[in-house]
Write an enzyme that holds these catalytic residues in place. Structure first.
Site, short mmCIF file in Angstrom:
data_model
loop_
_atom_site.label_atom_id
_atom_site.label_comp_id
_atom_site.label_asym_id
_atom_site.label_seq_id
_atom_site.Cartn_x
_atom_site.Cartn_y
_atom_site.Cartn_z
N LYS A 319 0.84 -1.20 0.00
CA LYS A 319 0.00 0.00 0.00
C LYS A 319 0.87 1.25 0.00
CE LYS A 319 -4.05 -1.70 2.57
NZ LYS A 319 -5.03 -1.47 1.51
N ARG A 393 -10.61 -11.28 1.73
CA ARG A 393 -11.43 -12.36 1.14
C ARG A 393 -10.70 -13.70 1.19
NH1 ARG A 393 -11.60 -8.97 -4.37
NH2 ARG A 393 -11.27 -7.34 -2.83
N1 BES Z 1 -8.34 -3.58 4.26
C1 BES Z 1 -8.42 -3.17 2.91
C2 BES Z 1 -9.69 -2.37 2.62
C3 BES Z 1 -9.72 -0.97 3.12
C4 BES Z 1 -8.95 0.02 2.53
C5 BES Z 1 -10.56 -0.63 4.15
C6 BES Z 1 -9.04 1.30 2.99
C7 BES Z 1 -10.65 0.66 4.60
C8 BES Z 1 -9.88 1.64 4.03
C9 BES Z 1 -8.43 -4.37 1.99
O1 BES Z 1 -7.67 -5.45 2.40
C10 BES Z 1 -7.85 -3.93 0.69
O2 BES Z 1 -6.72 -3.56 0.66
N2 BES Z 1 -8.65 -3.96 -0.37
C11 BES Z 1 -8.23 -3.52 -1.64
C12 BES Z 1 -8.77 -4.46 -2.67
C13 BES Z 1 -8.21 -4.27 -4.03
C14 BES Z 1 -6.75 -4.64 -4.05
C15 BES Z 1 -8.98 -5.13 -4.99
C16 BES Z 1 -8.77 -2.10 -1.84
O3 BES Z 1 -9.86 -1.81 -1.39
O4 BES Z 1 -8.05 -1.30 -2.43
MN MN Z 2 -5.64 -5.26 1.82
#
Ligand code: BES
Ligand code: MN
Ligand code: ZN
Length: 534
Positions: A319, A393
Site C-alpha cells: 500500500k 477475502r
Molecule cells: N483492508 C483493505 C480495505 C480498506 C482500505 C478498508 C481502505 C478501509 C480503508 C483491503 O484489504 C484492501 O486492501 N482492499 C483492496 C482491494 C483491491 C486490491 C482489490 C482495496 O480496497 O483497495
Molecule cells: Mn488489503
C-alpha cells in the site's frame, strides 16, 4: 459508566390524573440531575409567570414544586420549547421546602409530537445526544432519565429502543481508550468523564421492559467497548495472539467457550488460502472459535465471521504510505464479532451464537505470497492471487468453508473489506450483501433500530464475470469497477451451503482525522439483530 433502573410506581407524566403525584415522587428522589422531556405542546400550554396561580400541565405542575424557576427560565428565554434544546434549572431553598431532592432539573425539548420530523429514532437520537452532552464534563456524576417514548408515548417497544440507544450514546461519550486493557503499559491519555451513572426512571407499566432494555443496552456497551479497544490498540500489541488471548479472557468472565487454533491446526484443516496471507508475517496466524450456548443443545446457531487482519500493509502489492497506520483497524470485523459474542453472553441471550475469526498480519517479506501465486482453499477451489492486498477475502473464504460444520441457520461475515465501499457509501452505512431477503430485512431493521445502518448492494451473477482467471478456478480481484461487489461475489462462492450475508464495514468501523478512533460499529447492529431473532 454504570446503568440502572428506578421504578416510581405511579409516575406517569403523560396522564393528567397521575401527573402531580408522579412528579412529586420523582422529584423527591436524590439525584445530581433529573432529565425531564417536555413537548412543544407542554411548552405552549405553560403560560409562565402569570401571577402565582397554579397551572396544570407538566411544566405548570413542575413550576409549583420548583418555586417558579420554570417560569423564570421561560421569561429569560432559556426555556424555548425547541427540539433538542436543553435548559438546566438549579436547586435553591424553595426546592427543598417543596420536598425536591434533585439538585438540578434538565428540561429537554422533544419538539412537536405531531410532526413526523420531531418523531422517530433519528429525532430522538439528537435529543438524547444534546442531553448527554450537557451531563458530561462538569460536576454531574449521576442522572435520572425519563424516556419520552417517541413513537407513541405509551409504546413500550419504542421506549426500549430509545433506552438502548441512549445507553449506546452514553457509552460512546464515556469511552476512553485503553483504560481496561492490561496490555497497555503506557498511561491512558484521557481521564474518565465525571458523569458515571445513568438511571432510567419508569413506572409499573413499563418496569419489566425497561429493566430488560437497560440490561441489554449495558451489555451492548460492554461489547462495544471491547470492540473499540481492540480496534484502537496499536498493531504491535493487538496481534493475532492477542486477539485469541482476549477471547479467552472474556470466556473466563462469562459462559463463553473459546477455542484458539494455531498454525499446525490451520494447516491440518487445509486452509491454503488463509495461510497464503499469513505466511509473509513473523507473527503466527490464529483461528478463533467462540461459542455462546444460550439456546437448546441441538438448535442451529447463528454464526458470525470476522476479518481479523491485525495489520494490512498490502503485502507484496504494498500500500502507499499515507494513513497506513489506519490499517491497524483491519481487524475491526473480528473485534465486532468478539464484542457481539461478549454482549450475547453478558445478556444471557437465549440463542446459540458462534463467532469465528481467522486472524493474521498481511506483511511483505521473502516468504510472502507473490502476485500470480495460485493457492488452494479449504473448499478445494483454486485461487489466483493477482493482488496480495485483496487479502481479506482470502482469509474469510476458508473461514466460510469451515463454518459449514455448524449447520448454521445463518452466517454473517463482517469485514473492513474494500476501499471501494468507502467510496460507494461513505461513512454512513455499512455495505450489506445478501441474496436472502429475510436476512436483508432483518439486518436492515436491526440497523435502523440502533442507528447503526446498512445499505444493500447487489450480488448479481453478471459481476462474477470479473473474477474469471485464466489459470485457476477464480481470481482474487475483479478490477476497480464495483470493487466491493466483486469482493462480495468472491466470498459468495464459499457460502452455498447456508443463508449468508456480508457486511463491508470499511467506511464505518473507525473515524479518521482529529476524531481518529474505533466506532464500535457494527456491534449495535449485530446485537439488535441477535435480540430480534426468535
Ligand atoms: N483492508 C483493505 C480495505 C480498506 C482500505 C478498508 C481502505 C478501509 C480503508 C483491503 O484489504 C484492501 O486492501 N482492499 C483492496 C482491494 C483491491 C486490491 C482489490 C482495496 O480496497 O483497495
Ligand atoms: Mn488489503
Ligand atoms: Zn485488508
Amino acid at each position: 459508566m454504570q446503568f440502572s433502573t428506578k421504578i416510581f410506581p405511579q409516575a406517569d407524566l403523560h396522564s393528567p390524573k397521575l401527573l402531580k403525584a408522579g412528579l412529586k415522587s420523582v422529584l423527591a428522589n436524590a439525584t445530581d440531575c433529573l432529565v425531564l422531556p417536555y413537548s412543544k405542546a407542554d411548552f405552549e400550554g405553560f403560560a409562565g409567570a402569570k401571577g402565582a396561580k397554579a397551572q396544570a400541565g407538566l411544566l405548570g405542575e413542575l413550576d409549583q414544586f420548583l418555586g417558579g424557576s420554570v417560569a423564570h427560565a421561560k421569561a429569560l428565554g432559556d426555556l424555548d420549547g425547541k427540539v433538542t434544546s436543553v435548559c438546566v434549572l438549579r436547586a435553591d431553598k424553595s426546592w427543598a421546602a417543596a420536598g425536591v431532592k434533585a439538585k438540578r432539573v434538565l428540561l429537554l425539548g422533544i419538539g412537536d409530537l405531531h410532526s413526523a420530523a420531531d418523531r422517530g429514532l433519528i429525532a430522538y437520537s439528537k435529543v438524547a445526544r444534546a442531553a448527554l452532552k450537557s451531563l458530561s464534563g462538569g460536576s454531574i456524576e449521576n442522572a435520572l432519565w425519563f424516556t419520552p417514548g417517541f413513537k407513541d408515548l405509551k409504546d413500550v417497544a419504542s421506549v426500549a429502543e430509545e433506552v438502548r440507544l441512549t445507553i449506546q450514546y452514553a457509552g460512546d461519550q464515556a469511552y476512553r481508550f485503553g483504560v481496561r486493557q492490561p496490555a497497555m503499559k503506557f498511561k491512558a491519555k484521557d481521564t474518565a468523564d465525571s458523569f458515571k451513572h445513568l438511571t432510567f426512571a419508569g413506572n409499573d407499566a413499563i418496569s419489566k421492559d425497561l429493566k430488560l432494555a437497560v440490561e441489554q443496552g449495558a451489555a451492548m456497551v460492554e461489547g462495544m467497548n471491547v470492540a473499540k479497544d481492540l480496534g484502537n490498540l496499536p498493531p504491535n500489541i493487538c496481534t493475532p495472539t492477542y486477539l485469541g488471548k482476549t477471547a479467552q479472557a472474556l470466556a473466563k468472565k462469562t459462559s463463553l467457550k473459546v477455542e484458539v487454533l494455531g498454525l499446525k491446526q490451520i494447516e491440518a484443516l487445509g486452509m491454503g488460502s488463509f495461510l497464503s496471507v499469513a505466511k509473509g508475517s513473523d507473527t503466527p496466524p490464529q483461528f478463533i472459535v467462540m461459542r455462546h450456548q444460550g439456546g437448546k443443545a441441538g438448535e442451529a446457531p447463528i454464526v458470525l465471521v470476522g476479518k481479523g487482519i491485525t495489520f494490512d500493509t498490502g503485502g507484496i502489492s504494498l500500500k502507499p504510505g499515507e494513513a497506513m497506520d489506519e490499517m491497524k483497524y483491519d481487524m475491526c470485523g473480528a473485534a465486532s464479532v468478539i464484542g457481539a459474542l461478549y454482549s450475547a453472553a453478558l445478556m444471557g441471550l437465549k440463542k446459540n451464537v458462534i463467532g469465528v475469526i481467522p486472524t493474521c498480519e498481511n506483511m511483505p517479506s521473502g516468504g510472502a505470497t507473490r502476485p500470480g501465486d495460485i493457492v488452494k482453499s479449504m473448499s478445494g477451489q483454486t485461487i489466483e492471487i493477482l493482488n496480495t492486498d485483496a487479502e481479506g477475502r482470502l482469509i474469510l473464504c476458508d473461514a466460510l468453508t469451515y463454518v459449514e460444520r455448524f449447520k448454521p441457520r445463518a452466517v454473517i461475515d463482517v469485514a473492513t473489506l474494500t476501499g471501494a465501499c468507502v467510496i460507494a457509501l461513505g461513512h454512513v452505512h455499512s455495505g450489506l450483501f445478501s441474496e436472502d431477503q429475510g436476512l436483508v430485512d432483518a439486518l436492515t431493521k436491526a440497523g435502523q433500530a440502533s442507528l447503526d445502518t446498512v445499505w444493500r448492494l447487489p450480488l448479481d451473477a453478471a459481476y462474477h464475470e470479473q473474477l474469471k482467471s485464466n489459470f485457476a478456478d477464480v481470481a482474487n480481484i475483479g478490477g476497480r469497477p464495483g470493487g466491493s461487489i466483486t469482493a462480495a461475489c468472491f466470498l459468495s462462492r464459499f457460502t452455498e451451503k447456508y443463508k449468508w450475508a456480508h457486511l463491508d464495514i470499511a467506511g464505518t468501523a473507525w473515524k479518521s482525522g482529529a476524531a481518529k478512533g474505533s466506532t464500535g460499529r457494527p456491534v449495535p447492529l449485530l446485537v439488535n439483530y441477535l435480540l430480534e431473532q426468535n
